[in-house]
Design an enzyme around this catalytic site. Structure first.
Site, PDB file in Angstrom:
ATOM      1  CB  CYS A 114      -0.569  -7.578  -9.144  1.00  8.65           C
ATOM      2  SG  CYS A 114       0.286  -9.104  -8.662  1.00  8.65           S
ATOM      3  CG  HIS A 216      -0.598  -5.471  -4.704  1.00  9.56           C
ATOM      4  ND1 HIS A 216      -1.845  -5.816  -5.173  1.00  9.56           N
ATOM      5  CD2 HIS A 216       0.220  -6.495  -5.049  1.00  9.56           C
ATOM      6  CE1 HIS A 216      -1.785  -6.994  -5.770  1.00  9.56           C
ATOM      7  NE2 HIS A 216      -0.535  -7.425  -5.698  1.00  9.56           N
ATOM      8  CD  GLU A 218      -3.818  -2.921  -4.358  1.00  8.36           C
ATOM      9  OE1 GLU A 218      -3.793  -4.158  -4.208  1.00  8.36           O
ATOM     10  OE2 GLU A 218      -3.040  -2.313  -5.137  1.00  8.36           O
TER      11      GLU A 218
END
Length: 237
Positions: A114, A216, A218
């Site tokens: 990001c 994202h 993660e």
């Protein structure tokens, strides 16, 4: 020995706890969980403008993840602030700028997520749209809301890219950004785009590994293919 992965920290101000006003170094557990699941050892790197400390930090890790957060100051890429620009943090800009510059100088494997991808692009000579609405074809909802662990739109992946090797020709991703890449930095290739042509990933054309993704992974690390992005980073260490 497991590889140590540095994770850039943000700073938050304690609002309602004790003591109020205390500054805290912050990185979401999703990052540390993803690194551990991928076989690495996470190490959170607090913000500092001291270049010698940053060098010491990099000397103790094998790979680097640049995380998300505030908007990047447009003065760093030669633009005046647009009325749609959000909150910026000059201290974080300075820290992240130096972290990325020194990591690239040392040939350290780097994953920008990001804001991390955006800063990687800016440092290497690219520019940003200060709001997605300023991109000429933007039509996809790129700020999906609170449901972080679901995917909200598709991306097309470039043949021969690392991401195409992981996902195939397309993937579903989550989305939490109002800025995006305008001019791609020299030495980088676009390896993922949304259907409205917003840049969703870049990869370095140099020998050292540097990748940026706008979504994202993660938050989606329990998906094996998303986790493979972190495994790839660690494999390059």
């Amino acid at each position: 020995m497991r590889k140590v992965v540095g994770i850039s920290a943000n700073a938050i101000i304690e609002q309602g706890g004790m003591p109020a006003g205390c500054r805290l170094s912050s990185a979401a557990y999703d990052f540390t969980d993803a690194v551990i699941a991928a076989g690495g050892v996470p190490l959170i790197l607090p913000m500092t403008a001291d270049e010698e400390i940053i060098k010491e930090q990099l000397g103790r890790i094998d790979a680097l993840i640049m995380t998300g957060g505030q908007d990047i100051n447009p003065l760093l890429y030669g633009q005046e602030p647009h009325k749609l620009l959000g909150e910026v943090c000059d201290e974080r800009d300075e820290t992240d700028y130096r972290l990325i510059a020194l990591a690239i100088e040392e040939g350290m494997p780097l994953l920008g997520i990001c804001r991390g991808m955006q800063m990687l692009n800016v440092l290497c000579g690219g520019t940003l749209y200060q709001d997605n609405s300023l991109a000429p074809l933007c039509s996809v909802k790129h700020v999906q809301g609170r449901s972080s662990r679901r995917c909200s739109h598709s991306v097309s992946l470039a043949p021969g890219s690392y991401l195409e090797e992981i996902f195939g020709p397309s993937a579903l991703v989550n989305s939490f950004h109002h800025m995006s890449i305008a001019k791609v930095a020299p030495g980088f290739s676009v390896t993922a785009r949304a259907s409205d042509q917003i840049v969703e990933a870049i990869e370095s054309e140099a020998n050292s590994f540097a990748m940026g993704v706008q979504w994202h992974p993660e938050m989606l690390w329990e998906d094996e293919k998303m986790l493979d992005i972190f495994r790839l980073l660690i494999s390059k260490a």
